[in-house]
Enzyme design. Sequence first.
Site, PDB file in Angstrom:
ATOM      1  N   LYS A  76      -5.193  15.434  -7.697  1.00 55.01           N
ATOM      2  CA  LYS A  76      -4.303  15.648  -8.833  1.00 55.01           C
ATOM      3  C   LYS A  76      -3.729  17.073  -8.847  1.00 55.01           C
ATOM      4  O   LYS A  76      -2.584  17.287  -9.252  1.00 55.01           O
ATOM      5  CB  LYS A  76      -5.034  15.340 -10.144  1.00 55.01           C
ATOM      6  CG  LYS A  76      -5.295  13.852 -10.343  1.00 55.01           C
ATOM      7  CD  LYS A  76      -4.015  13.036 -10.298  1.00 55.01           C
ATOM      8  CE  LYS A  76      -4.245  11.562 -10.576  1.00 55.01           C
ATOM      9  NZ  LYS A  76      -2.997  10.755 -10.534  1.00 55.01           N
ATOM     10  N   ALA A 135      -8.996  17.286  -6.629  1.00 56.83           N
ATOM     11  CA  ALA A 135      -8.204  17.863  -5.548  1.00 56.83           C
ATOM     12  C   ALA A 135      -6.871  17.147  -5.401  1.00 56.83           C
ATOM     13  O   ALA A 135      -5.819  17.775  -5.210  1.00 56.83           O
ATOM     14  CB  ALA A 135      -8.994  17.808  -4.241  1.00 56.83           C
ATOM     15  N   ASP A 164       0.851  -1.181   0.000  1.00 55.92           N
ATOM     16  CA  ASP A 164       0.000   0.000   0.000  1.00 55.92           C
ATOM     17  C   ASP A 164       0.890   1.234   0.000  1.00 55.92           C
ATOM     18  O   ASP A 164       1.683   1.438   0.926  1.00 55.92           O
ATOM     19  CB  ASP A 164      -0.883  -0.033   1.255  1.00 55.92           C
ATOM     20  CG  ASP A 164      -1.824   1.146   1.375  1.00 55.92           C
ATOM     21  OD1 ASP A 164      -1.708   2.107   0.584  1.00 55.92           O
ATOM     22  OD2 ASP A 164      -2.683   1.116   2.278  1.00 55.92           O
ATOM     23  N   TYR A 210     -10.822  13.332  -6.714  1.00 57.80           N
ATOM     24  CA  TYR A 210      -9.804  13.064  -7.731  1.00 57.80           C
ATOM     25  C   TYR A 210      -9.145  14.363  -8.192  1.00 57.80           C
ATOM     26  O   TYR A 210      -7.916  14.454  -8.280  1.00 57.80           O
ATOM     27  CB  TYR A 210     -10.441  12.342  -8.917  1.00 57.80           C
ATOM     28  CG  TYR A 210      -9.451  11.900  -9.963  1.00 57.80           C
ATOM     29  CD1 TYR A 210      -8.676  10.757  -9.772  1.00 57.80           C
ATOM     30  CD2 TYR A 210      -9.289  12.616 -11.142  1.00 57.80           C
ATOM     31  CE1 TYR A 210      -7.761  10.348 -10.726  1.00 57.80           C
ATOM     32  CE2 TYR A 210      -8.380  12.214 -12.106  1.00 57.80           C
ATOM     33  CZ  TYR A 210      -7.623  11.080 -11.894  1.00 57.80           C
ATOM     34  OH  TYR A 210      -6.713  10.688 -12.845  1.00 57.80           O
ATOM     35  N   ASN A 237       2.612   6.525 -10.134  1.00 58.65           N
ATOM     36  CA  ASN A 237       1.403   6.398 -10.946  1.00 58.65           C
ATOM     37  C   ASN A 237       0.189   5.937 -10.158  1.00 58.65           C
ATOM     38  O   ASN A 237      -0.940   6.158 -10.593  1.00 58.65           O
ATOM     39  CB  ASN A 237       1.680   5.397 -12.088  1.00 58.65           C
ATOM     40  CG  ASN A 237       0.409   4.910 -12.751  1.00 58.65           C
ATOM     41  OD1 ASN A 237      -0.220   5.624 -13.528  1.00 58.65           O
ATOM     42  ND2 ASN A 237       0.002   3.688 -12.425  1.00 58.65           N
TER      43      ASN A 237
END
Length: 296
Positions: free
Chosen positions: A161, A159, A66, A157, A93
């Site tokens: 990125k 926020a 994790d 998502y 990634n």
Amino acid sequence: MRTPRPAHPLSGRTVVVTGAARGVGEAVARALDARGAHLALLGLEGPRLRTVTGSLRGEAACWEVDVTDDEAMAETAREVRARLGPVSAVVANAGIAEGGPFADSDPALWRRVVEVNLIGSATTARCFLPDVLRTRGYYLQVASLAAMGASPFMSAYCASKAGVESFAHALRAELAHRGVAVGIAYLNWTDTDMIRDADRHTVLRELRAHMPPPARKVYPAAQVAEHLADAVERRRPSVYVPAWLRAVQPVRSFLPPLVTRVAGFELPRLERAAAFEETGPLGAGGRADTAFRAAG
């Protein structure tokens, strides 16, 4: 007599790829493998990771971990170094997403998206920085068009990125004088489980359909991965897939009011057609994250 081709710049160098079990991460691993890199593949889906690792031509190993777990990631970094040698490059990634109205969102899932995408990237950088500093290497942060122009119903998502973009800029400024290069990859829609799953939800599918034609196009993961592998090889400060995304940078301040204006017209119509609902974790990778945490 044919002159031997020079060795590839990445040949024999160790590269870490997170989120490597599927999607962009898997495709990047294959693109880097073709260039002779030794690969450390990190992710949550052990069986898939082992399948991907076993299918590569060069030296590779995988770790089920994790990216938000500081201790597990630190131990993984030590094991990668012992198994494959000092790391020369990292591709951060790993990422998950969920969709739906913020007011109705599951707080735990919303928080988890930010943790994996942003905190996981920072943890990855922290654990592998000793090696990258030693090798004067390269760190590539995978971001998104969402870092430049936020979308309704994708608040966590977007926020996260935007956060990783700022994180990478700060890291670049800190490390440039020490010979470490930091790059940011801005990706648009890529053909992955996450995007295919998003398209099953009416509102998310319709929102993408109302983007300008170039912006709604979905690109094959293998094509995207080649651009990311080029960025690793050439230590690029930025990579845009598709290339026209670069043109968004000078005008990105205009995107939020434009998105708000379009949403003002389209959301009432969409709401009459179908109720806005939570999507839950998007794609097999998102569901694997949920299962991993439940099992732990």
